[in-house]
Write a protein that holds these residues in place. Sequence first.
Motif, mmCIF file in Angstrom:
data_model
loop_
_atom_site.group_PDB
_atom_site.id
_atom_site.type_symbol
_atom_site.label_atom_id
_atom_site.label_comp_id
_atom_site.label_asym_id
_atom_site.label_seq_id
_atom_site.Cartn_x
_atom_site.Cartn_y
_atom_site.Cartn_z
ATOM 1 N N THR A 183 28.326 81.618 46.887
ATOM 2 C CA THR A 183 28.995 80.656 46.011
ATOM 3 C C THR A 183 30.137 79.992 46.762
ATOM 4 N N THR A 184 30.137 78.665 46.764
ATOM 5 C CA THR A 184 31.172 77.899 47.464
ATOM 6 C C THR A 184 31.828 76.918 46.497
ATOM 7 N N LEU A 185 33.148 76.936 46.462
ATOM 8 C CA LEU A 185 33.917 75.986 45.660
ATOM 9 C C LEU A 185 34.578 74.991 46.606
ATOM 10 N N SER A 186 34.371 73.699 46.344
ATOM 11 C CA SER A 186 34.935 72.640 47.188
ATOM 12 C C SER A 186 35.939 71.815 46.392
ATOM 13 N N LEU A 187 37.081 71.574 47.008
ATOM 14 C CA LEU A 187 38.102 70.694 46.450
ATOM 15 C C LEU A 187 38.152 69.441 47.320
ATOM 16 N N GLY A 188 37.985 68.280 46.711
ATOM 17 C CA GLY A 188 37.867 67.065 47.490
ATOM 18 C C GLY A 188 38.937 66.038 47.194
ATOM 19 N N LEU A 189 39.301 65.283 48.217
ATOM 20 C CA LEU A 189 40.233 64.164 48.104
ATOM 21 C C LEU A 189 39.641 62.972 48.852
ATOM 22 N N ASN A 190 39.895 61.766 48.346
ATOM 23 C CA ASN A 190 39.475 60.593 49.098
ATOM 24 C C ASN A 190 40.558 59.521 49.069
ATOM 25 N N VAL A 191 40.544 58.728 50.102
ATOM 26 C CA VAL A 191 41.387 57.533 50.186
ATOM 27 C C VAL A 191 40.445 56.347 50.318
ATOM 28 N N SER A 192 40.625 55.341 49.477
ATOM 29 C CA SER A 192 39.733 54.189 49.498
ATOM 30 C C SER A 192 40.516 52.902 49.710
ATOM 31 N N PHE A 193 39.850 51.954 50.337
ATOM 32 C CA PHE A 193 40.408 50.633 50.587
ATOM 33 C C PHE A 193 39.414 49.588 50.057
ATOM 34 N N GLU A 194 39.933 48.596 49.361
ATOM 35 C CA GLU A 194 39.076 47.602 48.708
ATOM 36 C C GLU A 194 39.562 46.195 49.016
ATOM 37 N N HIS A 195 38.608 45.333 49.313
ATOM 38 C CA HIS A 195 38.912 43.914 49.494
ATOM 39 C C HIS A 195 37.960 43.128 48.608
ATOM 40 N N SER A 196 38.503 42.355 47.657
ATOM 41 C CA SER A 196 37.690 41.603 46.706
ATOM 42 C C SER A 196 37.999 40.113 46.795
ATOM 43 N N ARG A 197 36.950 39.324 46.648
ATOM 44 C CA ARG A 197 37.096 37.869 46.681
ATOM 45 C C ARG A 197 36.363 37.277 45.478
ATOM 46 N N LEU A 198 36.994 36.315 44.830
ATOM 47 C CA LEU A 198 36.408 35.636 43.679
ATOM 48 C C LEU A 198 36.181 34.179 44.043
ATOM 49 N N ASP A 199 34.910 33.752 44.051
ATOM 50 C CA ASP A 199 34.555 32.396 44.473
ATOM 51 C C ASP A 199 34.420 31.497 43.246
ATOM 52 N N TRP A 200 35.486 30.770 42.921
ATOM 53 C CA TRP A 200 35.473 29.884 41.763
ATOM 54 C C TRP A 200 34.540 28.695 41.964
ATOM 55 N N ASN A 201 34.141 28.424 43.205
ATOM 56 C CA ASN A 201 33.217 27.320 43.455
ATOM 57 C C ASN A 201 31.832 27.593 42.868
ATOM 58 N N LYS A 202 31.545 28.874 42.555
ATOM 59 C CA LYS A 202 30.251 29.220 41.964
ATOM 60 C C LYS A 202 30.269 29.132 40.437
ATOM 61 N N ALA A 203 31.406 28.824 39.863
ATOM 62 C CA ALA A 203 31.502 28.743 38.402
ATOM 63 C C ALA A 203 30.669 27.582 37.873
ATOM 64 N N GLN A 204 29.931 27.847 36.800
ATOM 65 C CA GLN A 204 29.145 26.801 36.142
ATOM 66 C C GLN A 204 29.956 26.281 34.958
ATOM 67 N N LEU A 205 30.556 25.115 35.145
ATOM 68 C CA LEU A 205 31.494 24.576 34.158
ATOM 69 C C LEU A 205 30.768 23.848 33.033
ATOM 70 N N ILE A 206 31.233 24.058 31.805
ATOM 71 C CA ILE A 206 30.727 23.291 30.666
ATOM 72 C C ILE A 206 31.234 21.859 30.761
ATOM 73 N N ASP A 207 32.525 21.714 31.127
ATOM 74 C CA ASP A 207 33.100 20.393 31.359
ATOM 75 C C ASP A 207 33.122 20.128 32.864
ATOM 76 N N ALA A 208 32.821 18.905 33.238
ATOM 77 C CA ALA A 208 32.771 18.561 34.665
ATOM 78 C C ALA A 208 34.100 18.841 35.342
ATOM 79 N N VAL A 209 35.200 18.635 34.624
ATOM 80 C CA VAL A 209 36.534 18.902 35.156
ATOM 81 C C VAL A 209 37.254 19.832 34.193
ATOM 82 N N ASP A 210 37.680 20.973 34.692
ATOM 83 C CA ASP A 210 38.414 21.938 33.867
ATOM 84 C C ASP A 210 39.668 22.341 34.645
ATOM 85 N N ASN A 211 40.789 21.721 34.282
ATOM 86 C CA ASN A 211 42.029 21.946 35.022
ATOM 87 C C ASN A 211 42.604 23.343 34.816
ATOM 88 N N ASN A 212 42.075 24.105 33.843
ATOM 89 C CA ASN A 212 42.589 25.453 33.606
ATOM 90 C C ASN A 212 42.020 26.475 34.591
#
Length: 263
Positions: free
Chosen positions: A75-104
């Motif tokens: 029987t083995t008991l393991s205690l674990g720790l992790n360190v994570s790094f995240e990089h996220s990007r949001l591409d607004w150019n892929k948005a499908q707009l209902i209005d051709a121009v949406d200043n918001n």
Amino acid sequence: AYAGSAEVMTVSAIYRQQWQGIEGAPRTATVFGHTPFSNNRGGLGLSLTNDRIGMTNSTYGKINYAYRVKLKKHTTLSLGLNVSFEHSRLDWNKAQLIDAVDNNLPMGQPSLSNANVGMGLYDQTPKFYLGASIPYLLKNALYENSVLGLDNFQKYRHMYFMAGTILPINGKIIFKPSMMVSYVPNAPTEIDFNANFLFANTVWIGASYRLGHTVSGLLQFQVSKQLKVGAAYDYALNDLSRNSIGTFEILMEYVFDFDNNKF
């Protein structure tokens, strides 16, 4: 906490195409590996994940450490720790707009990087295992309104609980039932029931049921002592089935089996 539990160096890769047929559905690719060290008293793991959902593209890197304690002979008991790094990007150019121009809506591809920590617990015997984990302890903001023009979106703490056992049926067939519970605040609790059969230590055939959501089929083949490949298919039991033909996943795993067990 699972890092090093195979007692040999193991490298795996998984690709998942979720909800095939729905535009912007999640696509996830992960490469990870782990190895024991210090006579199996410790485990070290590394993972790299790319996750694409709609207009977002996120990359995660994780370093995992497990401290393994022998409670009894098998029987083995393991205690674990992790360190994570995240990089996220949001591409607004892929948005499908209902209005051709949406200043918001902002334009461009704003990005944000974060670090986090997690912890886990894993108890293992030759015929049973039990585990619990919280991969992200810090509730740091994934997207900030100052960067992306959105309300502050906090990362909730996900909690996982799992258990499984091994039941030999005869000399060539092994039954492996298991379950996992996923808990996230302000979301329904998810419970997975899994049943796998291992034939002649070569072919795995199984099924999985997520309570009220999906049913899955699993197939895995032990190509050699060191290499195995697998595939899974999920079918939604809710309204998603009207627009999606299902979710597909493939797996490849390689075990480094050396004569010198000190490696």
